[in-house]
Motif scaffolding. Structure first.
Motif, PDB file in Angstrom:
ATOM      1  N   ARG A  92       0.813  -1.218   0.000  1.00 34.49           N
ATOM      2  CA  ARG A  92       0.000   0.000   0.000  1.00 34.49           C
ATOM      3  C   ARG A  92       0.849   1.271   0.000  1.00 34.49           C
ATOM      4  O   ARG A  92       0.528   2.253  -0.679  1.00 34.49           O
ATOM      5  CB  ARG A  92      -0.918  -0.017   1.228  1.00 34.49           C
ATOM      6  CG  ARG A  92      -1.972   1.064   1.191  1.00 34.49           C
ATOM      7  CD  ARG A  92      -2.833   1.054   2.458  1.00 34.49           C
ATOM      8  NE  ARG A  92      -3.791   2.132   2.372  1.00 34.49           N
ATOM      9  CZ  ARG A  92      -4.939   2.040   1.721  1.00 34.49           C
ATOM     10  NH1 ARG A  92      -5.265   0.924   1.103  1.00 34.49           N
ATOM     11  NH2 ARG A  92      -5.763   3.079   1.674  1.00 34.49           N
ATOM     12  N   ASP A  98       2.545   6.756   2.177  1.00 27.81           N
ATOM     13  CA  ASP A  98       2.321   6.856   3.626  1.00 27.81           C
ATOM     14  C   ASP A  98       3.204   5.821   4.337  1.00 27.81           C
ATOM     15  O   ASP A  98       2.927   4.628   4.282  1.00 27.81           O
ATOM     16  CB  ASP A  98       0.841   6.601   3.928  1.00 27.81           C
ATOM     17  CG  ASP A  98       0.532   6.569   5.430  1.00 27.81           C
ATOM     18  OD1 ASP A  98       1.469   6.768   6.247  1.00 27.81           O
ATOM     19  OD2 ASP A  98      -0.634   6.344   5.784  1.00 27.81           O
ATOM     20  N   THR A 100       3.833   5.696   7.597  1.00 25.89           N
ATOM     21  CA  THR A 100       3.518   5.493   9.016  1.00 25.89           C
ATOM     22  C   THR A 100       3.155   4.020   9.191  1.00 25.89           C
ATOM     23  O   THR A 100       2.854   3.339   8.208  1.00 25.89           O
ATOM     24  CB  THR A 100       2.305   6.349   9.439  1.00 25.89           C
ATOM     25  OG1 THR A 100       1.150   5.867   8.724  1.00 25.89           O
ATOM     26  CG2 THR A 100       2.523   7.825   9.109  1.00 25.89           C
ATOM     27  N   PRO A 101       3.157   3.522  10.450  1.00 29.71           N
ATOM     28  CA  PRO A 101       2.778   2.118  10.645  1.00 29.71           C
ATOM     29  C   PRO A 101       1.423   1.781  10.004  1.00 29.71           C
ATOM     30  O   PRO A 101       1.252   0.696   9.449  1.00 29.71           O
ATOM     31  CB  PRO A 101       2.731   1.988  12.173  1.00 29.71           C
ATOM     32  CG  PRO A 101       3.730   3.000  12.655  1.00 29.71           C
ATOM     33  CD  PRO A 101       3.634   4.153  11.684  1.00 29.71           C
ATOM     34  N   ALA A 102       0.483   2.718  10.040  1.00 28.02           N
ATOM     35  CA  ALA A 102      -0.838   2.447   9.451  1.00 28.02           C
ATOM     36  C   ALA A 102      -0.744   2.297   7.936  1.00 28.02           C
ATOM     37  O   ALA A 102      -1.557   1.611   7.309  1.00 28.02           O
ATOM     38  CB  ALA A 102      -1.806   3.572   9.802  1.00 28.02           C
ATOM     39  N   GLY A 103       0.247   2.934   7.323  1.00 25.38           N
ATOM     40  CA  GLY A 103       0.359   2.896   5.871  1.00 25.38           C
ATOM     41  C   GLY A 103       1.218   1.763   5.349  1.00 25.38           C
ATOM     42  O   GLY A 103       1.148   1.398   4.179  1.00 25.38           O
ATOM     43  N   VAL A 105       1.275  -1.385   5.039  1.00 26.91           N
ATOM     44  CA  VAL A 105       0.481  -2.608   5.067  1.00 26.91           C
ATOM     45  C   VAL A 105       0.268  -3.113   3.639  1.00 26.91           C
ATOM     46  O   VAL A 105       0.591  -2.420   2.676  1.00 26.91           O
ATOM     47  CB  VAL A 105      -0.888  -2.365   5.752  1.00 26.91           C
ATOM     48  CG1 VAL A 105      -0.694  -2.024   7.229  1.00 26.91           C
ATOM     49  CG2 VAL A 105      -1.659  -1.258   5.044  1.00 26.91           C
ATOM     50  N   ASP A 107      -2.761  -4.103   2.338  1.00 30.67           N
ATOM     51  CA  ASP A 107      -4.157  -4.039   1.897  1.00 30.67           C
ATOM     52  C   ASP A 107      -4.303  -3.029   0.767  1.00 30.67           C
ATOM     53  O   ASP A 107      -4.114  -1.833   0.972  1.00 30.67           O
ATOM     54  CB  ASP A 107      -5.046  -3.631   3.085  1.00 30.67           C
ATOM     55  CG  ASP A 107      -6.517  -3.548   2.689  1.00 30.67           C
ATOM     56  OD1 ASP A 107      -6.850  -3.928   1.548  1.00 30.67           O
ATOM     57  OD2 ASP A 107      -7.323  -3.093   3.516  1.00 30.67           O
TER      58      ASP A 107
END
Length: 266
Positions: A92, A98, A100-103, A105, A107
């Motif tokens: 992703r 992105d 950041t940890p949220a980015g 990934v 998905d």
């Protein structure tokens, strides 16, 4: 932030965008064929390949394909600008920038067509520059290394994006954007030239508003005013008005229908 700018800079360097790849004789479908054989790694095995001294190497994964990026250690190794991509599948982030940890990934289910093409071009970049070592068991490959439904959906989205891109490239050839300028004194000026919209061609065309199905508003394009309509051979009988009769076009009020430039005051 700087991370995002960094990603954008690298993206620009690699000439992302399907047009560029397709122009180089790049066959995107080659990337949608079965991934190379080779090792099957679990997420916890892959996580050991972040390039630290005590670790066995430096790997990253894109769409479940694992590449050995040791040669790019200064980018991907500890302290490198892209160290967040190492030891995991962060597909992703290749599209969004992105980091950041949220980015970071894998998905990709809600990405836009343009973002799916960015992933495709990164996949092609790694395939050309680094060694593929195998597949990551998880979202995109099952325990036997067979493609999952998520991978099939991602590949279908890439196919769709390539088709969309080819259609919009073609539309730009048919209706190249106008040159335009605006000033508070003179108002708006639209005009056509043989290079307007970055499309080099042997005709100039006249300004029209183009309304695209499904999108609000219009934008100024240059329309061929002689010869057969787009896509028709010159030998067929035609009214010699080029694309002027296309139903998605509208004339600018107060401009001569065949003027190459148009000034709208106020």
């Amino acid at each position: 932030g700087p991370m995002r700018r960094g990603a954008a800079a690298v993206a620009a360097l690699l000439c992302l965008g399907a047009a560029c790849l397709l122009g180089r004789g790049f066959d995107p479908r080659a990337w949608l064929l079965p991934a190379p054989r080779g090792r099957l790694l679990s997420a916890s095995e892959l996580a050991r390949y972040r390039g630290a001294e005590s670790e066995p190497g430096l790997y990253l994964a894109v769409l479940g394909r694992v590449f050995d990026v040791e040669r790019g250690r200064k980018h991907y190794g500890p302290g490198g600008a892209y160290s967040g991509l190492a030891g995991r599948d962060a597909t992703r982030a290749f599209a969004t920038g992105d980091f950041t940890p949220a980015g970071l990934v894998d998905d990709v289910s809600a990405l836009s067509p343009g973002e799916m093409l960015a992933i495709l071009s990164w996949l092609s970049f790694y395939g050309d520059n680094y060694e593929a070592v195998g597949k990551l068991v998880g979202r995109f490959y099952d325990e036997d290394g067979a493609p999952t439904e998520a991978l099939r959906q991602a590949e279908a989205a890439i196919e769709e994006a390539l088709k969309f891109k080819a259609e919009s490239e073609q539309r730009k050839q048919q209706f190249p954007p106008c040159n335009s300028e605006w000033s508070s004194v003179k108002g708006s000026r639209f005009w056509c030239s043989r290079q307007s919209g970055g499309v080099n061609r042997d005709w100039v065309g006249v300004p029209r508003k183009l309304y695209q199905p499904g999108s609000k508003g219009s934008h100024c394009v240059c329309v061929r005013s002689t010869g057969p309509p787009w896509g028709q051979p010159a030998t067929t009988q035609h009214s010699d008005r080029g694309d002027l009769d296309n139903p998605h076009l509208e004339e600018y009020d107060g401009c001569h229908p065949l003027a190459q430039q148009c000034v709208l005051t106020g």
